[in-house]
Scaffold this motif. Structure first.
Motif, short mmCIF file in Angstrom:
data_model
loop_
_atom_site.label_atom_id
_atom_site.label_comp_id
_atom_site.label_asym_id
_atom_site.label_seq_id
_atom_site.Cartn_x
_atom_site.Cartn_y
_atom_site.Cartn_z
N TYR A 59 4.45 5.62 -5.35
CA TYR A 59 4.56 5.88 -6.65
C TYR A 59 3.93 6.59 -7.30
O TYR A 59 4.26 7.36 -8.40
N LEU A 60 2.61 6.64 -6.94
CA LEU A 60 1.60 7.70 -7.65
C LEU A 60 2.00 9.13 -7.32
O LEU A 60 1.77 9.83 -8.16
N CYS A 61 2.44 9.24 -5.94
CA CYS A 61 2.53 10.63 -5.53
C CYS A 61 4.06 11.30 -6.36
O CYS A 61 4.09 12.46 -6.26
N ASN A 62 4.81 10.16 -6.66
CA ASN A 62 6.01 10.51 -7.46
C ASN A 62 5.67 10.91 -9.19
O ASN A 62 6.40 11.21 -9.74
N HIS A 63 4.65 10.75 -9.34
CA HIS A 63 4.04 11.00 -10.86
C HIS A 63 2.77 12.13 -10.80
O HIS A 63 2.05 11.80 -10.25
N HIS B 222 0.83 -1.08 0.05
CA HIS B 222 -0.06 0.01 0.18
C HIS B 222 0.79 1.13 -0.09
O HIS B 222 0.63 2.44 -0.85
N VAL B 223 1.80 1.26 0.88
CA VAL B 223 2.83 2.32 0.94
C VAL B 223 3.67 2.51 -0.23
O VAL B 223 3.66 3.88 -0.78
N GLU B 224 3.97 1.43 -0.97
CA GLU B 224 4.61 1.66 -2.17
C GLU B 224 3.81 1.96 -3.14
O GLU B 224 4.30 3.17 -3.98
N LEU C 193 5.28 -2.43 -9.14
CA LEU C 193 5.07 -3.10 -7.80
C LEU C 193 5.41 -4.55 -7.69
O LEU C 193 5.34 -5.35 -6.78
N ASN C 194 5.52 -5.14 -9.17
CA ASN C 194 5.54 -6.74 -9.28
C ASN C 194 4.34 -7.40 -8.76
O ASN C 194 4.62 -8.51 -7.92
N VAL C 195 3.19 -7.04 -8.90
CA VAL C 195 1.91 -7.73 -8.51
C VAL C 195 0.91 -7.70 -9.57
O VAL C 195 1.22 -7.27 -10.69
N LEU D 67 -2.92 10.15 5.65
CA LEU D 67 -2.91 8.85 5.73
C LEU D 67 -1.41 8.13 6.06
O LEU D 67 -1.61 7.54 7.04
N LEU D 68 -0.62 8.56 5.49
CA LEU D 68 0.78 7.96 5.64
C LEU D 68 1.29 8.68 7.18
O LEU D 68 1.84 7.90 7.70
N GLU D 69 0.73 9.79 7.42
CA GLU D 69 1.31 10.54 8.67
C GLU D 69 0.57 9.68 9.78
O GLU D 69 1.24 9.49 10.95
N ASN D 70 -0.68 9.37 9.83
CA ASN D 70 -1.31 8.37 10.58
C ASN D 70 -0.93 6.98 10.91
O ASN D 70 -0.72 6.48 11.98
N GLU D 71 -0.25 6.64 9.60
CA GLU D 71 0.57 5.18 9.61
C GLU D 71 1.57 5.31 10.40
O GLU D 71 1.79 4.13 11.18
#
Length: 640
Positions: free
Chosen positions: A11-15, A5-7, A28-30, A68-72
């Protein structure tokens, strides 16, 4: 939140431009399906459309993602135990074949040496599960049978719930506009009026569902009316459900329609008489075969993926009822607000993750959207079932055999639970003797003589129990309970006792001196930490643990690195307050073994309360002498 999820977020934030599912799949190799599931899961976790899908691909709202990442990050495991649970869940719940130690150090914000120390502790703490955490080439993996791995992950998830789903205070906080205590009192009094047993779990379960139903109706939300011709055939059950509904209709100036009365009836059947065979067919009439098949499919998938067995009527009946209404609400986009969402989401992340998994299955099957509040209702069902299983784990499992007498079996069932509900769990009421082979249980109560012998204990009882019949049942329960405790000592003797922890006739006179010698040895063997001696003495000073010629000292908290018992025998005796003891059993318990602590303690007390045992133990000069003596007396008890 999973690592993938974090990856995906990063990835989306960097594009800046939309990214296709195929590109994300490769990055993500999935699989592409996994990407779709990750997106749905993250939008549920964010409780809004954080990731938006279009014909051009996926884009992300960066501010929502950052929050969301901050809460995580605030939920990073802090203690050795929390880190061990995280590692176990990554290996078993997330199905990772191995984990990179350096990646773990980065994720958990700990040093390499701290992590290796944690893993060493894990091998001690979880040794009773017969698994091993192995480090090879800076990666960790788990060795052990599938059965033992399942036991371990179940324990971790059970620990995480920590009674959060069986607490009326949570319901009070969540439905603060309803008089929860009065609702609870009404439920209990009506059950007592009709002589139906209701245990603590069932009571909380009913209380929660009535709170939800009443709250929904007061807000003008009713379930769709179906099965108008359905009638409760049992007169006593019909009267009970009618009294319940009438009491709440008068109390809150509301009206239950027929469908809601059927739901209340099924909740009653689940919580008061869930083992009676009539309930499954009744459920099918109410929710339909398709919902039941989907519920069974979900149960199977959860068992395969999370190692949690939900396959019993306690879970399936209320879950199927909820599932039917959830699908209807989602199709009409009329969702139910859940006031417990945030507390369950943050305090029980694995149970919440299971609920997300279930919601993804439902969304795909029914082509619907399920929001965060509805996910939490699913988590409540899963968490409540886990709590019920924990509550019943210590009880003796019983099967009631009562052929062709449904009304009598209902009466016997309730009378047995009213008398013995704290000691037994009646897992099934059967009408055909052949069905005994289908279930695992400790003993069988039957109203007619069995044609074939079974290896479990069997007691023939009359349809109407008298005082002497209850005494026979009590004696059987006591006998089986004592044998179970003895078996813990017998089968796990070397798990608890060892030659290294056997101390014979030490040249000391006081309890402080002998406890210092015994705890020092435990520390040297890295079984407890340096503070253990102080904690044992604190418990001892609060109330002495000696009785007769024996003492069983222990700490208040179960913080040993590994469960063990240090044994000291003294022929001349050691001063223990105002008395003298000849046998000292210093018990150190690891939290992972707490479920057996009380039975272990009671087994030790029962065995060493016998004067002849103590007299022989104090003559033991070797560990082998002691072992032979214990096994001799355990086997004698088994034969009685």
């Amino acid at each position: 939140m999973k690592k993938q999820h974090v990856e995906l977020i990063n990835y989306l934030c960097n594009h800046k431009n939309p990214i296709t599912s195929k590109e994300l799949s490769n990055a993500l190799n999935v699989s592409i399906r996994s990407i779709k599931n990750y997106v749905n899961s993250l939008n549920i976790l964010a409780n809004e459309q954080m990731i938006v899908s279009s014909n051009n691909g996926y884009t992300i709202h960066k501010m929502i993602a950052a929050k969301l990442l901050e809460n995580e990050e605030t939920q990073i495991p802090q203690t050795s135990e929390e880190r061990s649970f995280y590692i176990i869940k990554q290996l078993l719940v997330m199905h990772s074949s191995h984990l990179d130690l350096f990646d773990l150090c980065d994720l958990l914000f700990v040093s390499y040496s701290t992590l290796k120390n944690d893993i060493s502790k894990m091998n001690k703490a979880f040794s009773n599960f017969h698994v091993e955490f192995v480090i090879e080439n800076d990666t960790i993996r788990i060795l052990g049978s599938e059965k033992n791995k399942r036991k371990l992950v179940s324990y971790v998830i059970y620990e995480e719930t920590n009674n959060r789903f069986m607490n009326s205070d949570i319901i009070k906080d969540s439905f603060d506009t309803l008089p929860i205590d009065r609702i609870n009192s009404t439920i209990r009094s009506i059950f007592e009026k009709y002589n139906y047993y209701i245990n603590e779990f069932a009571n909380i379960n009913l209380l929660l569902h009535f709170a939800i139903i009443i709250d929904r109706i007061k807000d003008g939300n009713y379930v769709n009316i179906q099965n108008e011709d359905f009638v409760i055939e049992n007169e006593n059950e019909r009267a009970l459900v009618s009294d319940l509904c009438n009491a709440f209709e008068e109390e809150f100036s509301i009206t239950f329609n027929n469908s809601e009365r059927y739901e209340i009836y099924m909740l009653f059947k689940t919580n008061a008489n869930y083992s009676l065979p009539s309930s499954q067919e009744t459920l099918r009439k109410i929710v339909g075969s398709e919902i039941i098949e989907q519920a069974l499919h979900i149960v199977e998938k959860v068992n395969d993926f999370y190692y949690i067995n939900l396959d019993n009527e306690n879970f399936l009946t209320p879950f199927a009822l909820h599932l039917k209404n959830l699908v209807l609400r989602a199709q009409n986009q009329t969702y139910t607000k859940n006031p417990m969402t945030q507390s369950i989401k943050t305090s029980c992340p694995t149970v919440y993750d299971i609920a997300i998994y279930i919601s993804l299955e439902l969304m795909e099957h029914y082509n619907i959207h399920i929001n965060e509040d509805e996910v939490t209702f699913l988590a409540l069902h899963v968490g409540a079932e886990i709590e019920r299983q924990k509550t019943n784990d210590s009880k003796l499992k019983c099967v009631l055999f009562c052929p062709d007498y449904m009304k009598i079996s209902t009466q016997i069932y309730n009378q047995l639970l009213i008398e013995f509900g704290n000691q037994i769990d009646i897992i099934k009421t059967i009408t055909v003797e052949e069905d005994l082979k289908k279930y695992s249980f400790d003993f069988c109560l039957t109203v007619i003589k069995l044609h074939e012998k079974i290896h479990q204990d069997v007691l023939l009882i009359p349809p109407f129990l008298q005082a002497h019949d209850k005494a026979e049942i009590y004696n059987l329960i006591t006998k089986i309970s004592n044998n179970r405790k003895n078996q813990i000592l017998k089968h796990q003797f070397h798990q608890f006792f060892s030659k290294e922890l056997f101390l014979e006739n030490p040249k000391v006179d006081t309890k402080e001196e002998v406890l210092h010698m015994m705890t020092e040895k435990l520390v040297d063997l890295n079984l407890v930490d340096e503070s253990f001696e102080e904690k044992v003495l604190t418990r001892e000073n609060a109330a002495a643990t000696a009785f007769g010629n024996i003492a069983i000292p222990h700490a208040m908290k179960m913080e040993a690195l590994k469960t063990c018992i240090s044994l000291c025998v003294s022929k001349k005796g050691i001063r223990w307050g105002s008395q003298s003891v000849n046998v000292i059993l210093l018990v150190a318990i690891n939290k992972a073994d707490k479920s057996i602590f009380h039975e272990l303690y009671e087994a030790l007390v029962a065995l060493f309360s016998k004067e002849e045992v103590v007299n022989q133990v104090k003559e033991c000069t070797t560990f082998q002498n002691f072992k032979n003596l214990v096994f001799e007396y355990i086997n004698m008890d088994d034969e009685e």
